[in-house]
Design a protein around this motif. Structure first.
Motif, PDB file in Angstrom:
ATOM      1  N   ALA A  81       0.832  -1.201   0.000  1.00 22.57           N
ATOM      2  CA  ALA A  81       0.000   0.000   0.000  1.00 22.57           C
ATOM      3  C   ALA A  81       0.870   1.255   0.000  1.00 22.57           C
ATOM      4  O   ALA A  81       2.009   1.243   0.473  1.00 22.57           O
ATOM      5  CB  ALA A  81      -0.911  -0.004   1.222  1.00 22.57           C
ATOM      6  N   PRO A  82       0.352   2.373  -0.530  1.00 21.26           N
ATOM      7  CA  PRO A  82       1.104   3.635  -0.496  1.00 21.26           C
ATOM      8  C   PRO A  82       1.397   4.052   0.942  1.00 21.26           C
ATOM      9  O   PRO A  82       0.554   3.879   1.833  1.00 21.26           O
ATOM     10  CB  PRO A  82       0.159   4.634  -1.175  1.00 21.26           C
ATOM     11  N   ALA A  83       2.573   4.591   1.173  1.00 23.22           N
ATOM     12  CA  ALA A  83       2.962   5.052   2.517  1.00 23.22           C
ATOM     13  C   ALA A  83       2.458   6.475   2.717  1.00 23.22           C
ATOM     14  O   ALA A  83       3.239   7.427   2.873  1.00 23.22           O
ATOM     15  CB  ALA A  83       4.471   4.964   2.671  1.00 23.22           C
ATOM     16  N   ASP A  84       1.130   6.633   2.706  1.00 24.63           N
ATOM     17  CA  ASP A  84       0.530   7.958   2.789  1.00 24.63           C
ATOM     18  C   ASP A  84      -0.310   8.167   4.040  1.00 24.63           C
ATOM     19  O   ASP A  84      -0.984   9.191   4.182  1.00 24.63           O
ATOM     20  CB  ASP A  84      -0.327   8.228   1.546  1.00 24.63           C
ATOM     21  N   GLY A  85      -0.281   7.188   4.942  1.00 22.61           N
ATOM     22  CA  GLY A  85      -1.036   7.318   6.175  1.00 22.61           C
ATOM     23  C   GLY A  85      -2.490   6.957   6.065  1.00 22.61           C
ATOM     24  O   GLY A  85      -3.249   7.123   7.022  1.00 22.61           O
ATOM     25  N   LEU A  86      -2.911   6.446   4.913  1.00 22.41           N
ATOM     26  CA  LEU A  86      -4.306   6.067   4.714  1.00 22.41           C
ATOM     27  C   LEU A  86      -4.532   4.564   4.805  1.00 22.41           C
ATOM     28  O   LEU A  86      -5.670   4.105   4.688  1.00 22.41           O
ATOM     29  CB  LEU A  86      -4.800   6.587   3.349  1.00 22.41           C
ATOM     30  N   THR A  87      -3.455   3.793   5.000  1.00 22.18           N
ATOM     31  CA  THR A  87      -3.571   2.343   5.163  1.00 22.18           C
ATOM     32  C   THR A  87      -2.664   1.882   6.294  1.00 22.18           C
ATOM     33  O   THR A  87      -1.470   2.195   6.303  1.00 22.18           O
ATOM     34  CB  THR A  87      -3.172   1.593   3.878  1.00 22.18           C
ATOM     35  N   VAL A  88      -3.246   1.160   7.239  1.00 25.26           N
ATOM     36  CA  VAL A  88      -2.466   0.524   8.302  1.00 25.26           C
ATOM     37  C   VAL A  88      -2.899  -0.924   8.396  1.00 25.26           C
ATOM     38  O   VAL A  88      -3.918  -1.327   7.834  1.00 25.26           O
ATOM     39  CB  VAL A  88      -2.651   1.223   9.669  1.00 25.26           C
ATOM     40  N   GLY A  89      -2.130  -1.712   9.103  1.00 27.01           N
ATOM     41  CA  GLY A  89      -2.485  -3.097   9.370  1.00 27.01           C
ATOM     42  C   GLY A  89      -2.395  -3.356  10.859  1.00 27.01           C
ATOM     43  O   GLY A  89      -1.716  -2.622  11.584  1.00 27.01           O
ATOM     44  N   VAL A  90      -3.102  -4.367  11.318  1.00 21.44           N
ATOM     45  CA  VAL A  90      -3.004  -4.781  12.718  1.00 21.44           C
ATOM     46  C   VAL A  90      -2.572  -6.237  12.720  1.00 21.44           C
ATOM     47  O   VAL A  90      -3.307  -7.119  12.280  1.00 21.44           O
ATOM     48  CB  VAL A  90      -4.340  -4.609  13.471  1.00 21.44           C
ATOM     49  N   VAL A  91      -1.350  -6.479  13.181  1.00 18.82           N
ATOM     50  CA  VAL A  91      -0.770  -7.812  13.171  1.00 18.82           C
ATOM     51  C   VAL A  91      -0.620  -8.328  14.592  1.00 18.82           C
ATOM     52  O   VAL A  91      -0.694  -7.567  15.555  1.00 18.82           O
ATOM     53  CB  VAL A  91       0.601  -7.830  12.457  1.00 18.82           C
TER      54      VAL A  91
END
Length: 322
Positions: A81-91
């Motif tokens: 995903a783009p490193a733009d702060g609009l996508t995160v993940g929870v691992v």
């Protein structure tokens, strides 16, 4: 954490969001969960999503389940995903386990992500189908499994996952032979334990609570070192004659690699604020989760240490991808 400190955390974190939160609020925050619906982390994040939206100044939060390959499928989408702060993940622990289980990984568990916060931990429980397993505690379960070796099955949410590893560690500690049945996620696994297709498995507390109350599942013990407030009468596996046994499930918010420092700061502040809001604190308390968000720097060090720790455990348990 005192109520005053928790309130200060909320006010300070929300204040730190400032204009950046307002700037991002016209587009949703995509939260990728590399696990199935109904799992422990899924239950946690869906409960906290409204608080996270508030902490982000009204920015919508869209949760997307992308299960498969022990979390690799969803995390692969996150790292791309783009490193733009609009996508995160929870691992969770699987993120640190996978490098030792799979011969080839499509990404590096450390260098291809940006740690935002290791948020907390959720207890893992050893559970059984009460109609199939008469045992009420760990020693009775051990005796039953020893009496009929290679007769019973235990389920996991996927080969090489922390759920698989926790189950294998118990079977090793108990000195019993039980067939492992991997599933594609927690939901299908729990459904088949309840349905009697498999007799037992390890489940995160939030994903098991409703089934424990209904009697569809019976908890044998807590896999970690401490009892959980939500189930105060349930002893740990360690208390039941396996003193060295200690497995718990942590969860962390991460972003793609090279996420700008300003976005890391904004998202970290939002996560801290969200989990400190009263409605989130209440939900986490009911689920039995222990919330103690780490800084991005501490989270990076924690993840490196966990990768090394699980490399030793996986080697000892002789677990490989099937």
């Amino acid at each position: 954490m005192t109520a005053f400190l928790a309130t200060s955390f909320v006010l300070g974190a929300v204040g730190a969001l400032g204009a950046s939160a307002a700037r991002a609020s016209d587009k949703p925050l995509r939260v990728i969960l590399p696990i199935s619906a109904g799992s422990g982390v899924d239950t946690i994040m869906r409960a906290v999503a409204p608080s996270l939206t508030k902490a982000l100044g009204g920015q919508p939060v869209v949760i997307e389940n992308l299960p498969g390959a022990g979390g690799i499928t969803g995390t692969s989408a996150l790292v791309k995903a783009p490193a733009d702060g609009l996508t995160v993940g929870v691992v969770s622990n699987n993120h640190a386990v996978n490098p030792s289980v799979f011969a080839k990984m499509p990404f590096d568990a450390i260098t291809d992500i940006t740690p935002i916060s290791v948020v907390g931990a959720t207890p893992l429980l050893l559970v059984v189908n009460p109609a199939k397993v008469p045992a009420k505690n760990a020693k009775e379960l051990q005796a039953m499994l020893k009496a009929k070796p290679d007769t019973y099955n235990y389920a996991s949410s996927g080969n090489g996952t922390i759920i698989h590893l926790a189950g294998a560690m118990f079977m090793d500690a108990a000195g019993v032979n039980v067939r492992h049945i991997p599933y594609k996620g927690t939901g299908p696994m729990v459904a088949d334990i309840i349905g009697g297709q498999v007799e037992m498995g390890v489940v995160a507390l939030p994903a098991a609570q409703g089934h424990l109350k209904s009697g569809a599942l019976r908890a044998i013990g807590v896999m970690g070192k401490s009892r959980v407030p939500a189930l105060p009468d349930l002893p740990t596996i360690a208390e039941q004659g396996f003193p060295e046994f200690d497995v718990a499930g942590w969860f962390a918010v991460i972003g793609p690699a090279k996420l700008p420092a300003a976005e890391v700061k904004r998202l970290h502040a939002a996560v801290v604020a969200a989990f400190a809001m009263p409605e989130a604190v209440e939900a986490m308390g009911k689920q039995g989760n222990i919330i103690s968000p780490m800084t991005p720097e501490a989270s990076a060090q924690f993840l490196r240490t966990e990768v090394e720790r699980y490399a030793r455990i996986v080697k000892k348990a002789n677990i490989t991808a099937e």
